[in-house]
Design a protein around this motif. Structure first.
Motif, PDB file in Angstrom:
ATOM      1  N   UNK A  11      57.661  31.480  74.409  1.00  0.00           N
ATOM      2  CA  UNK A  11      58.937  31.961  74.956  1.00  0.00           C
ATOM      3  C   UNK A  11      58.807  33.399  75.467  1.00  0.00           C
ATOM      4  N   UNK A  12      58.084  34.213  74.712  1.00  0.00           N
ATOM      5  CA  UNK A  12      57.913  35.607  75.127  1.00  0.00           C
ATOM      6  C   UNK A  12      56.998  35.699  76.333  1.00  0.00           C
ATOM      7  N   UNK A  13      55.834  35.040  76.261  1.00  0.00           N
ATOM      8  CA  UNK A  13      54.813  35.162  77.292  1.00  0.00           C
ATOM      9  C   UNK A  13      55.234  34.482  78.597  1.00  0.00           C
TER      10      UNK A  13
ATOM     11  N   UNK B 246      65.594  35.199  79.702  1.00  0.00           N
ATOM     12  CA  UNK B 246      64.614  34.125  79.714  1.00  0.00           C
ATOM     13  C   UNK B 246      64.792  33.122  78.590  1.00  0.00           C
ATOM     14  N   UNK B 247      65.615  33.449  77.589  1.00  0.00           N
ATOM     15  CA  UNK B 247      65.816  32.543  76.456  1.00  0.00           C
ATOM     16  C   UNK B 247      66.972  31.570  76.684  1.00  0.00           C
ATOM     17  N   UNK B 248      67.672  31.677  77.814  1.00  0.00           N
ATOM     18  CA  UNK B 248      68.781  30.765  78.101  1.00  0.00           C
ATOM     19  C   UNK B 248      68.218  29.371  78.381  1.00  0.00           C
TER      20      UNK B 248
ATOM     21  N   UNK C 111      66.704  35.138  67.698  1.00  0.00           N
ATOM     22  CA  UNK C 111      66.326  35.491  66.326  1.00  0.00           C
ATOM     23  C   UNK C 111      64.849  35.237  66.086  1.00  0.00           C
ATOM     24  N   UNK C 112      64.339  34.165  66.676  1.00  0.00           N
ATOM     25  CA  UNK C 112      62.916  33.845  66.510  1.00  0.00           C
ATOM     26  C   UNK C 112      62.043  34.919  67.141  1.00  0.00           C
ATOM     27  N   UNK C 113      62.425  35.397  68.314  1.00  0.00           N
ATOM     28  CA  UNK C 113      61.642  36.438  68.994  1.00  0.00           C
ATOM     29  C   UNK C 113      61.651  37.723  68.170  1.00  0.00           C
TER      30      UNK C 113
END
Length: 672
Positions: free
Chosen positions: A76-78, A95-97, A48-50
Motif C-alpha cells: 500500500x505504501x510502495x 492512495x488508501x481510498x 491505521x495499518x500504515x
C-alpha cells in the motif's frame, strides 16, 4: 490540505524512509466524512495499518488491529501512497481510498473486439505506445494555437483531430491489418475524444491559448478577488459603455402634419460607477453608431455636476423616494473627484484620447489593460460595473417585449422592431426610463453593502470626515467639453476682406475685428465654449487674453448645432447626399434629408438624433428666459464684443417652424 499526523518512524525501509525528503506529515489528507460508511471503514483500517507499520509494529499486531498483513501494508505504501498524483504531489493518504485507480491499465493481450464491441479496454494507449512519434505529434497538434501573423484555423474541433489521427493510423497500415480502431463501428471516436480532453485538461494554459488565444490565458491568471487592494471612497471608478438591449423609434414629421415612426438601431449608455459604494456618479445617453470621446467627457461632466430629475411623461411616481445621484443627494459629493479611472480594452483607446482633459479636470489616472493590474489578468476585469449592467438590464429593458436580449432566444418569439413601431416606443421614453432606473438603483438596498443602498453606504463611509475628497474646479468642469484649436486670422485690408478664421469646416468673423487689423496673420486660440452651439466661438491670444466672440458665416449661422453634427453634415456633403446654397440653413437640410428617407427600417442618422436632443435642451431652457425678459446666451459672454440684443435675435431664430416639427408633439418648444 496537509496531514497533521505526527509519528516516529521506527522501521527503516530502503529507498523510502531513508530518503531525507520523506515526511508523512506532509502527505495530503482525506475528508473521511465524505466517504460512504463501507469505504470509510476500509480507509480507516488501511491508515491505521500504515501508521503501525512505520512505527515498527509486528506483523501480528498490525493484523490483529486492522486485518491487513505486513506485506500488504508495505505494498500500500510502495505502490499507492508514494506514487505521484496528477497534481504533482504524492498520493499520500489519498492512495488508501478503496477502488481509487493509481495507474492506468496496461494491456498485455492482443486487442480482440468481440461481436458486441467489447474487449478493447486500453486499446488506444496500447496503440499509441507502438507509435511514440505519432503520439508526440498528435498531442502537439491538439495543443497548438492559431498563428498571430498568418492565416490559420482557430478552435480546431475534436472531430478534425480525430480524423487526422485516423488518417495517420491508416498510413501506418492498421486498416489493412484490420487492427484497432478499424475493427470498431465508430473507428474509436469515443476513446480518441476522451484522450483529446485529457490532453487539454492536463495542459490548461496551452489549452486556453489554443481555444481562445493569449487573452484567454490571461483570464486564467485572474484571482478570486480576495487580494484586491483596499480602497476608500472615490479612490477608483469603473467606466463602461453598454448598448441598450431593445429597439426604439423616432417620430419623423411628414408634409401632411402627421408623424411616421422610424427605427433607431443603436443606443448606448456610458456609466461611471464608484467602486466602494457601488453608486453611479453619472452617465451619458449616446445615440451614435459607436461611443466616442465626447460621450466619455459628457459622462464625466454628468458625474461632476448636480443631477436633477427629468420630467417623466409615462408615470407620475417613477422616481422612488430619495432617488438620485451623489451630486444631488449631498452637497459634499457635488464635484467630487476620483483617483483612478478604470476602463476595459474596448474603451481604452477612446479614453486615452481625452487623457489630458481627465488629468486636468479630475486629476485621475486612467487604468487600462496596458498600464494597470489588468495586464496580469483579463482586460474585462471590472466586476462591479458589469454586475450593475446585468442588474439594471434584468430589472429594466429586458422585462419589456421590445428587448433584443443578450442572445436570440431572449426575444421569446417577439419581434422587437415591429413592437417598437406599432407602440411608438420613442427614444425620449428610453432616456426617461434609463434615468429613472439608474436613479432608483442608487437608493435600492444592495446585498453586498449590508442591505444599505449605494447612496446610504456612501454617506456611511464618509460620515467620519476621514475620507479626503478632492473637488474639481467649477470653471474647469464647465469647459470640459470645449474644443480648442490654434487658428490663423486671415483677410484684412490688404485682401479687401474682413478678418476671419476657419474653425472645423466653418468661417467665423465679427464686426469688432475691423478695428483689430494688427492681429491679421497671427496664431490665435479658437474655443467652442458652448458645447451645443457651434455658431459662436471665443478667440484669445497665445498669452491667454480673451479678445472676443466670433459668429459663424452661412450656412452654419442659423440653427444651433454641435461640432459633432457639423462633422457629420460635412461628410454627407462630401458624399453628395446634401446640397445647399449660401443662404440656406444646412441644419434644416439635414432634417429634410433624414425625413425624406422612405424605408422605416433604414437607420436614422446619428447627427439627426443629436440635433433633436440639442433642440429639446434649448426648448426646455430658453422659453422661460424669454418670458422673464432675463435672457442671455451665456454668463461667459457678458461684457465681451457682442451686443446683447443681437444675441437675443440670434437665439430667437432657433425656433423656426422646421425646428418645431423636428420635435415630438409633446415637447414643442413654443405652443402655437
Amino acid at each position: 490540505m496537509q496531514s497533521d499526523i505526527q509519528i516516529v518512524v521506527a522501521r527503516q525501509i530502503k529507498g523510502l524512509t531513508d530518503d531525507p525528503n520523506f515526511d508523512i506529515s506532509s502527505w495530503p489528507s482525506v475528508d473521511e466524512g465524505a466517504l460512504v460508511p463501507e469505504m470509510a471503514e476500509c480507509f480507516s483500517k488501511r491508515k491505521r495499518a500504515v501508521i503501525l507499520y512505520l512505527e515498527g509494529a509486528s506483523d501480528k499486531l498490525i493484523f490483529e488491529e486492522t486485518g491487513i498483513g505486513r506485506k500488504q501494508t508495505y505494498r500500500l505504501i510502495r505502490e499507492r501512497c508514494i506514487q505521484t498524483h496528477p497534481d504533482g504531489r504524492v498520493y499520500g493518504w489519498r492512495g488508501l481510498i478503496k477502488h481509487l485507480r493509481i495507474n492506468a491499465p496496461h494491456r498485455k493481450k492482443k486487442i480482440t473486439v468481440n461481436n458486441w464491441g467489447g474487449g478493447a479496454v486500453g486499446a488506444l494507449k496500447s496503440t499509441m505506445e507502438n507509435f511514440p512519434e505519432l503520439r508526440v505529434k498528435f498531442e502537439k497538434r491538439v495543443l497548438s494555437a492559431a498563428s498571430e501573423t498568418t492565416l490559420s484555423e482557430v478552435r480546431r474541433p475534436r472531430k478534425a483531430n480525430w480524423k487526422w489521427l485516423i488518417d495517420k493510423f491508416r498510413e501506418e497500415g492498421l486498416e489493412v491489418k484490420g487492427e484497432w480502431p478499424f475493427n470498431t463501428a465508430r473507428l474509436g471516436y469515443g476513446s480518441i475524444r476522451k484522450y483529446i480532453d485529457s490532453i487539454l485538461m492536463g495542459n490548461p494554459y496551452l489549452a486556453a491559448k489554443a481555444i481562445g488565444g493569449k487573452d484567454l490565458v490571461k483570464k486564467l491568471a485572474a484571482s478570486d478577488g480576495t487580494n484586491r487592494p483596499n480602497l476608500i471612497a472615490f479612490d477608483r471608478v469603473e467606466v463602461d459603455a453598454h448598448k441598450l438591449d431593445g429597439r426604439f423609434c423616432v417620430m419623423i414629421p411628414q408634409l401632411d402634419g402627421d408623424y411616421e415612426p422610424k427605427i433607431v438601431h443603436r443606443l448606448w449608455v456610458v456609466v461611471i460607477l464608484e467602486v466602494v459604494s457601488r453608486a453611479v456618479l453619472g452617465y451619458q445617453f449616446s445615440m451614435g453608431k459607436e461611443v466616442n470621446k465626447e460621450d466619455v467627457l459628457k459622462a464625466i461632466k454628468s458625474a461632476l455636476t448636480k443631477w436633477s430629475p427629468r420630467k417623466v411623461t409615462f408615470s407620475e411616481c417613477s422616481y422612488h423616494p430619495g432617488a438620485g445621484f451623489p451630486s444631488s443627494h449631498n452637497v459634499r459629493f457635488l464635484g467630487a473627484c476620483w483617483n483612478e479611472f478604470s476602463v476595459d480594452g474596448a474603451l481604452a483607446n477612446t479614453c486615452n484620447s481625452v487623457a489630458d482633459q481627465i488629468a486636468r479636470v479630475v486629476k485621475a489616472k486612467i487604468l487600462d489593460p496596458d498600464n494597470s493590474y489588468s495586464v496580469r489578468r483579463t482586460k474585462d476585469d471590472r466586476p462591479f460595473i458589469e454586475t450593475f449592467f446585468r442588474t439594471v438590464g434584468k430589472n429594466g429593458l429586458q422585462r419589456l417585449n421590445n428587448t433584443t436580449g443578450g442572445k436570440p432566444s431572449d426575444k421569446n418569439g417577439y419581434d422587437p422592431v415591429k413592437i417598437a413601431l406599432t407602440s411608438q416606443f420613442q427614444i425620449e421614453y428610453a432616456e426617461d426610463l434609463i434615468d429613472t432606473l439608474i436613479a432608483n438603483y442608487n437608493v435600492a438596498p444592495h446585498g453586498m453593502l449590508g442591505s444599505r443602498s449605494p447612496l446610504a453606504y456612501l454617506d456611511f463611509i464618509t460620515s467620519n470626515n476621514k475620507v479626503p475628497i478632492r473637488y474639481a474646479d467649477p470653471g474647469e468642469i464647465q469647459n470640459l467639453l470645449n474644443t480648442r484649436k490654434l487658428v490663423t486670422l486671415k483677410g484684412g485690408f490688404s485682401t479687401g476682406r474682413r478678418p476671419y478664421v476657419n474653425f472645423f469646416g466653418a468661417t467665423y468673423s465679427a464686426d469688432w475685428l475691423d478695428n483689430q487689423q494688427q492681429l491679421v496673420g497671427q496664431k490665435l486660440w479658437a474655443n467652442n465654449f458652448l458645447e451645443d452651439d457651434a455658431r459662436l466661438i471665443r478667440i484669445s491670444n497665445r498669452d491667454g487674453v480673451i479678445l472676443g466672440i466670433l459668429h459663424a458665416h452661412p450656412p452654419w449661422h442659423q440653427s444651433p448645432h454641435s461640432l459633432r453634427v457639423r462633422r457629420a453634415i460635412n461628410s454627407l456633403i462630401s458624399k453628395k447626399l446634401i446640397h445647399f446654397s449660401a443662404n440656406t440653413d444646412v441644419i434644416a437640410e439635414l432634417c429634410t434629408y433624414v425625413e425624406s428617407q422612405s424605408n422605416k427600417k433604414f437607420p436614422i442618422h446619428p447627427a439627426y438624433l443629436e440635433l433633436r436632443a440639442i433642440f429639446q435642451r434649448q426648448a426646455q431652457s430658453i422659453p422661460s428666459q424669454f418670458d422673464s425678459g432675463q435672457f442671455n446666451i451665456s454668463d461667459e459672454i457678458k461684457n465681451e464684443h457682442i451686443p446683447t440684443s443681437k444675441s437675443l435675435d440670434t437665439q430667437k431664430k432657433i425656433f423656426t417652424p422646421k425646428v418645431q416639427d423636428a420635435l415630438p408633439s409633446r415637447r414643442k418648444a413654443i405652443q402655437k
